[in-house]
Structures are given as C-alpha cells and as structure tokens.
Scaffold this motif. Structure first.
Motif, PDB file in Angstrom:
ATOM      1  N   ALA A  88      15.576 -17.774  -5.818  1.00 54.22           N
ATOM      2  CA  ALA A  88      14.640 -18.306  -6.659  1.00 54.22           C
ATOM      3  C   ALA A  88      13.882 -19.450  -6.124  1.00 54.22           C
ATOM      4  CB  ALA A  88      15.691 -19.237  -7.910  1.00 54.22           C
ATOM      5  N   ALA A  89      14.635 -20.476  -5.110  1.00 54.57           N
ATOM      6  CA  ALA A  89      13.907 -21.454  -4.245  1.00 54.57           C
ATOM      7  C   ALA A  89      12.709 -21.038  -3.788  1.00 54.57           C
ATOM      8  CB  ALA A  89      14.936 -22.188  -3.551  1.00 54.57           C
ATOM      9  N   PHE A  90      12.990 -19.869  -2.815  1.00 58.97           N
ATOM     10  CA  PHE A  90      11.851 -19.281  -1.989  1.00 58.97           C
ATOM     11  C   PHE A  90      10.844 -18.789  -2.831  1.00 58.97           C
ATOM     12  CE2 PHE A  90      14.412 -19.517   1.982  1.00 58.97           C
ATOM     13  CZ  PHE A  90      13.543 -20.220   2.650  1.00 58.97           C
ATOM     14  N   THR A  91      11.071 -18.273  -4.168  1.00 61.10           N
ATOM     15  CA  THR A  91      10.000 -17.891  -5.043  1.00 61.10           C
ATOM     16  C   THR A  91       9.206 -18.993  -5.500  1.00 61.10           C
ATOM     17  OG1 THR A  91      11.546 -16.208  -5.985  1.00 61.10           O
ATOM     18  CG2 THR A  91       9.638 -16.622  -7.325  1.00 61.10           C
ATOM     19  N   VAL A  92       9.869 -20.255  -5.666  1.00 66.94           N
ATOM     20  CA  VAL A  92       8.990 -21.277  -6.164  1.00 66.94           C
ATOM     21  C   VAL A  92       7.971 -21.812  -4.811  1.00 66.94           C
ATOM     22  CG1 VAL A  92       9.195 -23.850  -6.796  1.00 66.94           C
ATOM     23  CG2 VAL A  92      10.664 -22.265  -7.909  1.00 66.94           C
ATOM     24  N   LEU A  93       8.714 -21.858  -3.779  1.00 71.29           N
ATOM     25  CA  LEU A  93       7.990 -22.283  -2.571  1.00 71.29           C
ATOM     26  C   LEU A  93       6.678 -21.202  -2.285  1.00 71.29           C
ATOM     27  CD1 LEU A  93      10.881 -23.400  -0.112  1.00 71.29           C
ATOM     28  CD2 LEU A  93       9.054 -24.876  -1.162  1.00 71.29           C
ATOM     29  N   ALA A 107       5.350 -19.357  -4.513  1.00 73.18           N
ATOM     30  CA  ALA A 107       4.252 -19.519  -5.437  1.00 73.18           C
ATOM     31  C   ALA A 107       3.240 -20.710  -5.164  1.00 73.18           C
ATOM     32  CB  ALA A 107       4.872 -19.289  -6.953  1.00 73.18           C
ATOM     33  N   PHE A 108       4.352 -21.637  -4.739  1.00 73.35           N
ATOM     34  CA  PHE A 108       3.247 -22.774  -4.569  1.00 73.35           C
ATOM     35  C   PHE A 108       2.376 -22.644  -3.400  1.00 73.35           C
ATOM     36  CE2 PHE A 108       2.913 -26.918  -2.335  1.00 73.35           C
ATOM     37  CZ  PHE A 108       2.370 -27.630  -3.120  1.00 73.35           C
ATOM     38  N   ALA A 109       2.629 -22.137  -2.276  1.00 74.34           N
ATOM     39  CA  ALA A 109       2.007 -21.718  -1.076  1.00 74.34           C
ATOM     40  C   ALA A 109       1.088 -20.907  -1.312  1.00 74.34           C
ATOM     41  CB  ALA A 109       2.774 -21.296   0.244  1.00 74.34           C
ATOM     42  N   ARG A 110       1.077 -19.864  -2.163  1.00 75.01           N
ATOM     43  CA  ARG A 110       0.200 -18.972  -2.598  1.00 75.01           C
ATOM     44  C   ARG A 110      -1.203 -19.464  -3.470  1.00 75.01           C
ATOM     45  NH1 ARG A 110       1.427 -15.332  -6.619  1.00 75.01           N
ATOM     46  NH2 ARG A 110      -0.307 -13.940  -6.167  1.00 75.01           N
ATOM     47  N   GLY A 116       9.078 -18.349   8.474  1.00 70.71           N
ATOM     48  CA  GLY A 116       8.016 -17.552   9.008  1.00 70.71           C
ATOM     49  C   GLY A 116       7.975 -16.391   8.368  1.00 70.71           C
ATOM     50  N   GLY A 117       9.033 -15.801   8.034  1.00 69.04           N
ATOM     51  CA  GLY A 117       8.974 -14.360   7.299  1.00 69.04           C
ATOM     52  C   GLY A 117       8.390 -14.430   5.929  1.00 69.04           C
ATOM     53  N   ILE A 118       8.730 -15.553   5.202  1.00 73.81           N
ATOM     54  CA  ILE A 118       8.339 -15.656   3.778  1.00 73.81           C
ATOM     55  C   ILE A 118       7.057 -16.232   3.514  1.00 73.81           C
ATOM     56  CG2 ILE A 118       9.080 -16.484   1.493  1.00 73.81           C
ATOM     57  CD1 ILE A 118      12.008 -16.225   2.564  1.00 73.81           C
ATOM     58  N   VAL A 119       6.746 -17.612   4.190  1.00 78.34           N
ATOM     59  CA  VAL A 119       5.617 -18.185   3.655  1.00 78.34           C
ATOM     60  C   VAL A 119       4.522 -18.183   5.015  1.00 78.34           C
ATOM     61  CG1 VAL A 119       4.996 -20.646   3.425  1.00 78.34           C
ATOM     62  CG2 VAL A 119       7.220 -20.083   2.455  1.00 78.34           C
ATOM     63  N   GLY A 120       5.049 -17.561   6.287  1.00 79.31           N
ATOM     64  CA  GLY A 120       4.234 -17.582   7.045  1.00 79.31           C
ATOM     65  C   GLY A 120       2.779 -16.631   7.133  1.00 79.31           C
ATOM     66  N   GLU A 157      13.183 -10.700  -0.448  1.00 79.81           N
ATOM     67  CA  GLU A 157      14.462  -9.786  -0.694  1.00 79.81           C
ATOM     68  C   GLU A 157      14.576  -9.150   0.740  1.00 79.81           C
ATOM     69  OE1 GLU A 157      15.591  -5.460  -2.368  1.00 79.81           O
ATOM     70  OE2 GLU A 157      13.687  -6.294  -2.833  1.00 79.81           O
ATOM     71  N   LEU A 158      13.842  -9.176   1.750  1.00 84.84           N
ATOM     72  CA  LEU A 158      14.055  -8.480   2.888  1.00 84.84           C
ATOM     73  C   LEU A 158      14.654  -9.800   4.054  1.00 84.84           C
ATOM     74  CD1 LEU A 158      10.846  -6.357   3.908  1.00 84.84           C
ATOM     75  CD2 LEU A 158      13.222  -5.727   3.729  1.00 84.84           C
ATOM     76  N   ALA A 159      13.992 -10.839   3.935  1.00 82.50           N
ATOM     77  CA  ALA A 159      14.790 -11.860   4.311  1.00 82.50           C
ATOM     78  C   ALA A 159      15.943 -12.323   4.171  1.00 82.50           C
ATOM     79  CB  ALA A 159      13.687 -13.317   4.374  1.00 82.50           C
ATOM     80  N   LEU A 160      16.436 -12.242   2.943  1.00 81.76           N
ATOM     81  CA  LEU A 160      17.703 -12.665   2.371  1.00 81.76           C
ATOM     82  C   LEU A 160      18.701 -11.610   2.848  1.00 81.76           C
ATOM     83  CD1 LEU A 160      17.058 -14.474  -0.802  1.00 81.76           C
ATOM     84  CD2 LEU A 160      17.541 -15.286   1.320  1.00 81.76           C
ATOM     85  N   ARG A 161      18.412 -10.307   2.702  1.00 82.26           N
ATOM     86  CA  ARG A 161      19.072  -9.234   3.054  1.00 82.26           C
ATOM     87  C   ARG A 161      19.340  -9.277   4.583  1.00 82.26           C
ATOM     88  NH1 ARG A 161      16.217  -3.329   2.030  1.00 82.26           N
ATOM     89  NH2 ARG A 161      16.274  -4.538   0.017  1.00 82.26           N
ATOM     90  N   ALA A 162      18.351  -9.819   5.552  1.00 76.55           N
ATOM     91  CA  ALA A 162      18.603  -9.802   6.907  1.00 76.55           C
ATOM     92  C   ALA A 162      19.744 -10.909   7.351  1.00 76.55           C
ATOM     93  CB  ALA A 162      17.236 -10.245   7.658  1.00 76.55           C
ATOM     94  N   ILE A 163      19.723 -12.137   6.404  1.00 80.97           N
ATOM     95  CA  ILE A 163      20.779 -13.004   6.781  1.00 80.97           C
ATOM     96  C   ILE A 163      22.026 -12.923   6.019  1.00 80.97           C
ATOM     97  CG2 ILE A 163      18.924 -14.550   7.232  1.00 80.97           C
ATOM     98  CD1 ILE A 163      19.663 -16.232   4.743  1.00 80.97           C
ATOM     99  N   ALA A 164      22.250 -11.958   5.107  1.00 81.72           N
ATOM    100  CA  ALA A 164      23.395 -11.610   4.354  1.00 81.72           C
ATOM    101  C   ALA A 164      24.552 -10.997   5.116  1.00 81.72           C
ATOM    102  CB  ALA A 164      23.026 -10.787   3.107  1.00 81.72           C
ATOM    103  N   VAL A 165      25.829 -11.507   5.015  1.00 82.62           N
ATOM    104  CA  VAL A 165      26.912 -10.840   5.272  1.00 82.62           C
ATOM    105  C   VAL A 165      27.005  -9.507   4.818  1.00 82.62           C
ATOM    106  CG1 VAL A 165      29.422 -11.142   5.569  1.00 82.62           C
ATOM    107  CG2 VAL A 165      28.030 -13.178   5.798  1.00 82.62           C
ATOM    108  N   GLN A 166      27.084  -8.705   6.028  1.00 85.19           N
ATOM    109  CA  GLN A 166      27.349  -7.217   5.391  1.00 85.19           C
ATOM    110  C   GLN A 166      28.877  -6.876   4.978  1.00 85.19           C
ATOM    111  OE1 GLN A 166      24.809  -5.154   5.423  1.00 85.19           O
ATOM    112  NE2 GLN A 166      23.465  -6.946   5.931  1.00 85.19           N
ATOM    113  N   PRO A 167      29.072  -6.250   3.897  1.00 79.09           N
ATOM    114  CA  PRO A 167      30.215  -5.872   3.200  1.00 79.09           C
ATOM    115  C   PRO A 167      30.873  -4.835   4.243  1.00 79.09           C
ATOM    116  CG  PRO A 167      28.537  -4.721   2.120  1.00 79.09           C
ATOM    117  CD  PRO A 167      27.727  -5.407   3.077  1.00 79.09           C
TER     118      PRO A 167
END
Length: 209
Positions: free
Chosen positions: A86-91, A93-96, A158-162, A199-209
C-alpha cells in the motif's frame, strides 16, 4: 466563506503547481506566475515575500498531502508486506502524477541548485524512514528475506519508481516516435504497470514458503 487573502493564496499555489513542472524552480517567473493566477504582483509579495518562499510552500504542500496518505497506509494495521504494498502504491501514484516536476527537481538538484537540493534533503529521509520501518517489520515477522535494508531499498526503489522517472524523462524529451512513446507510456507509466512492478518487487524479497 473564505477570506479574499486565502483565495489569492490558493490561486497562486494552484498556478505554481501548474507552472513548476515546466519551468523548474530556477525558471519560474513571478510575473508570469501572477499573470497565470490573475493576481496582482503586490499580493504575491504580501503573501510569500520571495520566489523561494513561494516555491517551498508549493513543494511542501504537494509533499505533505502524499506523506499523510503514506502514514495512513503504513499504520493501517495490516501485515507488513500488505502495508508495504500500500505504501509503494501511494509513492508510485505520487511519482506518476508529479513525474515532470520530480524530473525537474532531481535535474536541478544534480546541478547544485540550492532550493531543490534542500527540499530533497529534508523530505526524502521522511518517506524512506517509513519504508525502512515496514521492511524491518516484515523481516521481524519472517515475511521478508533477512538481507540488510540498505541493500533492499535501492532494489525496491529502482524497480518500482525508477521506471516512472525514466518515463517522465522520455516524455519531456519527446524524441520517440508516437508508437514507441505509446509503448513507453504503457510499460513505464500506466497504473497497471506500476501495480505489476510492486507485486514483482515484493515477491522477489519475500521469504519463500
């Protein structure tokens, strides 16, 4: 009913928000600003005293509106990963919405312009601190990989806002053929593309089950 002075203040701020993305801080003309707002030059000096004071007021108003929303999302009580999304969605949207202005601010700061440099130095750590706190919380919950946060931050930003900043630069230069510009708009600047990158960035840093 608003006082006339408050209405004039609002007119000037609105014109500043419209003009700054095109002129940047250094290129903003007070005379053109007052003409755009339909306000007497003397009233500008009455309200803001100087161009620098005015620009600070415009930039801070934009930033504080975003920062308030960011805090609400970060403190929403959701788990850390959901709050981070949610925080990155706010950031994002602001950058866009403000990509032209952000491109100008970063460009001027890199040239050593004092006002945008000061604005970025004062405010960049504020929203970064929220992101750091959420990442650390996610690591404590066992949801995010235990990698040093200073290593994760550039990856996420870099992956989200860049791509948004890159898309803004492409837009400003206007050098791409229309069909390529349309593809860049879709791939870099669309709301759907932003959501996918988050979604991709958060998936990349998530602990895999």
């Amino acid at each position: 009913m608003s006082r006339p002075s408050q209405q004039i203040d609002a007119l000037l701020i609105a014109s500043g928000m419209a003009l700054l993305p095109e002129t940047g801080c250094a290129g903003l003309s007070v005379r053109k600003l007052t003409e755009h707002a339909g306000v007497n030059l003397g009233m500008f000096h009455y309200h803001f005293k100087s161009k620098d004071n005015f620009i600070r007021a415009v930039l801070q108003r934009l930033y504080e509106a975003m920062f308030t929303d960011l805090q609400v999302q970060a403190d929403s009580g959701a788990d850390a990963v959901s709050a981070l999304q949610a925080a990155f969605t706010v950031l994002g949207a602001f950058a866009r919405a403000n990509r032209k202005l952000l491109f100008m601010l970063v460009s001027e700061a890199l040239r050593g312009e004092a006002l945008p440099l000061q604005f970025l130095r004062e405010n960049l750590p504020r929203h970064l601190a929220i992101i750091v706190r959420l990442v650390q919380r996610g690591q404590a919950e066992g949801r995010i990989v235990p990698v040093p946060v200073p290593q994760l931050l550039p990856f996420l930003a870099g992956g989200i806002v860049g791509p948004i900043l890159a898309g803004g630069a492409i837009e400003r230069q206007g050098t791409l053929a229309p069909e390529l510009a349309g593809l860049a708009q879709l791939a870099l600047l669309s709301e759907q593309a932003l959501a996918q990158r988050i979604e991709l960035a958060l998936r990349a840093i998530a602990v895999q089950p």
